[in-house]
Motif scaffolding. Sequence first.
Motif, PDB file in Angstrom:
ATOM      1  N   LEU A   1       0.814  -1.219   0.000  1.00 56.05           N
ATOM      2  CA  LEU A   1       0.000   0.000   0.000  1.00 56.05           C
ATOM      3  C   LEU A   1       0.850   1.273   0.000  1.00 56.05           C
ATOM      4  O   LEU A   1       0.498   2.276   0.605  1.00 56.05           O
ATOM      5  CB  LEU A   1      -0.923   0.024   1.230  1.00 56.05           C
ATOM      6  CG  LEU A   1      -1.923  -1.113   1.324  1.00 56.05           C
ATOM      7  CD1 LEU A   1      -2.765  -0.951   2.591  1.00 56.05           C
ATOM      8  CD2 LEU A   1      -2.825  -1.145   0.109  1.00 56.05           C
ATOM      9  N   ASP A   2       1.987   1.219  -0.734  1.00 54.84           N
ATOM     10  CA  ASP A   2       2.861   2.395  -0.816  1.00 54.84           C
ATOM     11  C   ASP A   2       2.364   3.277  -1.961  1.00 54.84           C
ATOM     12  O   ASP A   2       2.924   3.298  -3.054  1.00 54.84           O
ATOM     13  CB  ASP A   2       4.306   1.938  -1.056  1.00 54.84           C
ATOM     14  CG  ASP A   2       5.289   3.083  -0.861  1.00 54.84           C
ATOM     15  OD1 ASP A   2       4.820   4.237  -0.702  1.00 54.84           O
ATOM     16  OD2 ASP A   2       6.494   2.813  -0.890  1.00 54.84           O
ATOM     17  N   PHE A   3       1.273   4.016  -1.661  1.00 55.96           N
ATOM     18  CA  PHE A   3       0.570   4.723  -2.738  1.00 55.96           C
ATOM     19  C   PHE A   3       1.423   5.709  -3.512  1.00 55.96           C
ATOM     20  O   PHE A   3       1.349   5.748  -4.743  1.00 55.96           O
ATOM     21  CB  PHE A   3      -0.672   5.418  -2.179  1.00 55.96           C
ATOM     22  CG  PHE A   3      -1.719   4.445  -1.766  1.00 55.96           C
ATOM     23  CD1 PHE A   3      -2.342   3.655  -2.732  1.00 55.96           C
ATOM     24  CD2 PHE A   3      -2.064   4.273  -0.438  1.00 55.96           C
ATOM     25  CE1 PHE A   3      -3.303   2.739  -2.365  1.00 55.96           C
ATOM     26  CE2 PHE A   3      -3.023   3.351  -0.077  1.00 55.96           C
ATOM     27  CZ  PHE A   3      -3.640   2.582  -1.033  1.00 55.96           C
ATOM     28  N   PRO A   4       2.232   6.533  -2.867  1.00 59.09           N
ATOM     29  CA  PRO A   4       3.011   7.496  -3.658  1.00 59.09           C
ATOM     30  C   PRO A   4       3.856   6.816  -4.736  1.00 59.09           C
ATOM     31  O   PRO A   4       3.934   7.300  -5.864  1.00 59.09           O
ATOM     32  CB  PRO A   4       3.892   8.167  -2.606  1.00 59.09           C
ATOM     33  CG  PRO A   4       3.132   8.034  -1.336  1.00 59.09           C
ATOM     34  CD  PRO A   4       2.435   6.709  -1.428  1.00 59.09           C
ATOM     35  N   VAL A   5       4.458   5.693  -4.392  1.00 58.31           N
ATOM     36  CA  VAL A   5       5.303   4.993  -5.371  1.00 58.31           C
ATOM     37  C   VAL A   5       4.439   4.424  -6.492  1.00 58.31           C
ATOM     38  O   VAL A   5       4.750   4.567  -7.680  1.00 58.31           O
ATOM     39  CB  VAL A   5       6.125   3.886  -4.678  1.00 58.31           C
ATOM     40  CG1 VAL A   5       6.880   3.078  -5.720  1.00 58.31           C
ATOM     41  CG2 VAL A   5       7.087   4.492  -3.674  1.00 58.31           C
ATOM     42  N   VAL A   6       3.322   3.777  -6.113  1.00 59.33           N
ATOM     43  CA  VAL A   6       2.436   3.190  -7.130  1.00 59.33           C
ATOM     44  C   VAL A   6       1.973   4.275  -8.096  1.00 59.33           C
ATOM     45  O   VAL A   6       2.038   4.121  -9.319  1.00 59.33           O
ATOM     46  CB  VAL A   6       1.215   2.521  -6.453  1.00 59.33           C
ATOM     47  CG1 VAL A   6       0.211   2.074  -7.516  1.00 59.33           C
ATOM     48  CG2 VAL A   6       1.652   1.344  -5.616  1.00 59.33           C
ATOM     49  N   GLN A   7       1.531   5.400  -7.520  1.00 57.01           N
ATOM     50  CA  GLN A   7       1.040   6.482  -8.371  1.00 57.01           C
ATOM     51  C   GLN A   7       2.121   6.983  -9.317  1.00 57.01           C
ATOM     52  O   GLN A   7       1.886   7.187 -10.505  1.00 57.01           O
ATOM     53  CB  GLN A   7       0.543   7.637  -7.493  1.00 57.01           C
ATOM     54  CG  GLN A   7      -0.795   7.333  -6.859  1.00 57.01           C
ATOM     55  CD  GLN A   7      -1.117   8.268  -5.706  1.00 57.01           C
ATOM     56  OE1 GLN A   7      -0.237   8.997  -5.222  1.00 57.01           O
ATOM     57  NE2 GLN A   7      -2.355   8.231  -5.260  1.00 57.01           N
ATOM     58  N   ALA A   8       3.322   7.136  -8.792  1.00 51.81           N
ATOM     59  CA  ALA A   8       4.417   7.649  -9.622  1.00 51.81           C
ATOM     60  C   ALA A   8       4.734   6.679 -10.754  1.00 51.81           C
ATOM     61  O   ALA A   8       4.906   7.082 -11.908  1.00 51.81           O
ATOM     62  CB  ALA A   8       5.652   7.889  -8.767  1.00 51.81           C
ATOM     63  N   ILE A   9       4.789   5.385 -10.432  1.00 53.24           N
ATOM     64  CA  ILE A   9       5.153   4.413 -11.472  1.00 53.24           C
ATOM     65  C   ILE A   9       4.061   4.322 -12.533  1.00 53.24           C
ATOM     66  O   ILE A   9       4.334   4.332 -13.741  1.00 53.24           O
ATOM     67  CB  ILE A   9       5.429   3.035 -10.845  1.00 53.24           C
ATOM     68  CG1 ILE A   9       6.681   3.116  -9.962  1.00 53.24           C
ATOM     69  CG2 ILE A   9       5.632   1.991 -11.939  1.00 53.24           C
ATOM     70  CD1 ILE A   9       7.008   1.835  -9.249  1.00 53.24           C
ATOM     71  N   VAL A  10       2.805   4.249 -12.068  1.00 57.32           N
ATOM     72  CA  VAL A  10       1.714   4.153 -13.049  1.00 57.32           C
ATOM     73  C   VAL A  10       1.692   5.388 -13.941  1.00 57.32           C
ATOM     74  O   VAL A  10       1.553   5.300 -15.157  1.00 57.32           O
ATOM     75  CB  VAL A  10       0.359   3.971 -12.331  1.00 57.32           C
ATOM     76  CG1 VAL A  10      -0.780   4.053 -13.347  1.00 57.32           C
ATOM     77  CG2 VAL A  10       0.318   2.640 -11.607  1.00 57.32           C
ATOM     78  N   LEU A  11       1.892   6.544 -13.317  1.00 53.56           N
ATOM     79  CA  LEU A  11       1.912   7.772 -14.103  1.00 53.56           C
ATOM     80  C   LEU A  11       3.068   7.745 -15.114  1.00 53.56           C
ATOM     81  O   LEU A  11       2.925   8.182 -16.253  1.00 53.56           O
ATOM     82  CB  LEU A  11       2.041   8.981 -13.180  1.00 53.56           C
ATOM     83  CG  LEU A  11       1.554  10.301 -13.781  1.00 53.56           C
ATOM     84  CD1 LEU A  11       0.088  10.213 -14.170  1.00 53.56           C
ATOM     85  CD2 LEU A  11       1.789  11.450 -12.831  1.00 53.56           C
ATOM     86  N   PHE A  12       4.182   7.191 -14.691  1.00 52.45           N
ATOM     87  CA  PHE A  12       5.323   7.098 -15.608  1.00 52.45           C
ATOM     88  C   PHE A  12       5.000   6.195 -16.798  1.00 52.45           C
ATOM     89  O   PHE A  12       5.307   6.517 -17.948  1.00 52.45           O
ATOM     90  CB  PHE A  12       6.557   6.565 -14.865  1.00 52.45           C
ATOM     91  CG  PHE A  12       7.687   6.243 -15.799  1.00 52.45           C
ATOM     92  CD1 PHE A  12       8.454   7.264 -16.353  1.00 52.45           C
ATOM     93  CD2 PHE A  12       7.957   4.923 -16.152  1.00 52.45           C
ATOM     94  CE1 PHE A  12       9.471   6.970 -17.233  1.00 52.45           C
ATOM     95  CE2 PHE A  12       8.974   4.637 -17.039  1.00 52.45           C
ATOM     96  CZ  PHE A  12       9.738   5.656 -17.581  1.00 52.45           C
TER      97      PHE A  12
END
Lengths: 564, 318
Positions: free
Chosen positions: B277-288
């Motif tokens: 549940l490390d949302f900031p990382v997930v969001q960054a990777i998906v956005l990338f």
Amino acid sequence: MTLLDISDYTLDLPDGTRLLDGVSLTVAVGETVGLVGESGSGKSLTARSVLGMQPRGATTGGSVRLDGREVLGAPAGDLLAVRRSSAGMVFQDPRAGINPMRTIGDHLTETLRLVDGRSKSDAEARAVELLRAVRLPRPEDHLRQYPHELSGGMLQRVMIAGALTSSPRLLICDEPTTALDVTTQAEIISVLGEQRATRGMGMLFITHDLNLAASICDRVYVMNAGRVEEEGDARRVFRNPQAAYTRRLVAATPTIASIGPLGPVVIGEATDAASAPRSVVELPRAVDAEAPMLDVRSIAKTYHLHGKPPVRAVVDASIEIPLGSALAVVGESGSGKSTLARMIVGLESADTGEILVDGVVRTAMPRRRAERLAHSRSVQMVFQDPYLSLDPRISAGRAIEDTLRLHSTLTSRDARTRVLDLLEQVGLGERHATAVPRTLSGGQRQRVAIARALAVEPDVLVMDEATSALDVSVQAQVLDLVAGIRRERGLTVLFISHDLAVVRRVCEQTVVMRSGEIVERGATATLLERPRHPYTRLLLDSVPRPDWDLDALAAIDRTEGVPA
Amino acid sequence: MTAGRRVAGKLGALLLTLFLASLLVFFSRFLVPGDPVSFLLRGRKPTPEAIAQVTAQYGLDLPPWQQYLQWLGGVLVGDFGRSLQYRQDVTTVIGERLPVTLGLVLMAGAMIAIVGLTAGIIAALKRGRVLDRSVLVFLTMLGAIPSFVGSIVLIAVFAVQLGWFPSFGSGEGFLDTLYHLVLPSIALAVVFVVLVGKVTRSSMVDQLGREHVEVATSRGLKRGTVIRRHVLRNAIGPILTVSGLLVAGLLVASSIVEAAFGLAGIGSLLVQSVDRLDFPVVQAIVLFVVFAFVVVNAIIDILEPWIDPRSAAGAGAR
């Protein structure tokens, strides 16, 4: 001196089908030889063989000698040499024949640079010279243009210039004007004639059009089913054909010149059509001269394309067709004749004006299902290409039956009976009902399309270039069929065509369209004999005939300034 | 329409796509069960004050739209927030792992291009013959092998049995990294070669039947020249389109391969971050991933008029 000498040439496919059977023909230096025949006669195959472009795996016999060298079985290097110096070829469709992703300049200089090893500037200078020779207006600019920026006629000139880059001794032309308008055809033919004369080339001219062959060739060979049926002086063959096949072909070829009754012509495999019952019945309704069946009142259509000036496809066009009558709309590509037809059928909406069919307003494009059904019950259309207008997976009988069921509540049995009835009317039989389009010939397919259109008993039948994709003999059959149905059922027909000769055979009345406007109208016979508008005259003069005077035509073209 | 206006239009569409993607990426976390705060404070029995403090520290007490604006503001200046699991800046965490994934994807992309194009060209030139069918069957077979199976087979054969390649890690230094990435790249490429191969074949077969190819042949050009200048040149469009669509697939599939080969790339990081549940990382990777996909496809779109001059003239020209 003999330039091309084909003798007893046979070609078999790997599966044993014999496509060419003992073809012999010669072309002398400076001579124009016509190779005439219908599709599948082997004329294009013969021509391609001269350049060593046979189908993969084909076995050949006999000999094809060009400039004294045997082409058949020649090693690849020799074939390249033949293509690079001895013979050039002009193909049918310049839109398809010139790579759309490369510039005109690239097309012209490619062989000069890659084969002859000329420098870019040298090759371009030569290309400009050739473009000027085929009378293109701005050679230097054209080099940078892409094919889609040029019209069909201009592109065909580019194709001719391209074939001339190698200074060939023999120029092979494979239906070089079939894809073009009739006025453009006249221009291209005159360019070809001029180049042939100045360069002293031999020319092998392939065409399905006997009129054209007779007007430009010295000698012709008539081919059918892979054989040469007849050869001889071009005009003699046209005026006094000896072989039975040639006689049938000449009879089926529509001309604008001869005035005869609109009688049925029985040719080729037309026997099944001819033997179909031709019982003459009374017209279903009394002809009412007061109210026309189709009444189109000053309709107009303008297309607004994104980022381009608006195109006025149809401008204030009015036509009337009385019940049981046939009207032809004649024009070249872009004249708006198809747009007019599509508006009447309800495939496009008119900007202004009114369309009445049998007194009912049918101007608006039908939106809801009920409207669509009502519209299609009143107007039916037969399209140009029966290869595209029939679903390849649905049998002929099903196609007609589906239409019947959509528009009526017939039981299965009644529908089937009606289908057979309709198929018989178009000269087909029970065995065709189960056939899928793939197994039917072009003419049979167009008959199915006509039967399908007739199934709903429309008030008006629109035929949009419905015979243009067909061979002359098949075209003659279909035209006879339409004439027969009109006699029997008093059908009202709107016949769209670019071919004045065909129109003469079908329609009492004709209107001529140009750039969206109707420029002349009148009884077909009168219009063809005594055209009043200069454009109609140009159209008529552009139709090839044995006593064709190309120079005079070119003069008209320039003095009256009637652009395509 | 001028080229400049067209490119501007494409860029506008690109920015809009990225904006919509950012909305989706950010708000999807509110749909996922699980509370980031309990992850941060895992294993402890936090006091309500501690919870409130952590919540405020990560800005989780604000309404979602304010959180979004904060996040977006950060993203625009390259700040994706702090990773919950590593207690580091997301940019740092991803920055360490991105080169491995990029290297992997680029190498796999090169392999796909070389093998796919070659196979497609051979099949097209020998269409209908035995070689054509064998190539197609072989490609289809490769396409049916899932990446994790391919990875295991490659490790078993080339790393364990033959010992030619390392089976684990991403190596040190440029050449060593390349060497370490060979097997993972193959495992990643295998599935996608079939797509490029088949598109190349069908696009070329389509062109081979065109009349302009016959015209070129009739003018005495050598077969190789005709194939290169008229068949392959005209067949490029569909091949590029499919290649562009592959980008997202490659980036996503890399997570599986990275896991199998123990590579520290963003693919394996994504899986691990979702798990924790490390949302900031997930969001960054998906956005990338979205960014990479959209940009690559926009570039291909912008290139189109140079590939097919007719497209510059609009849909009306055929």
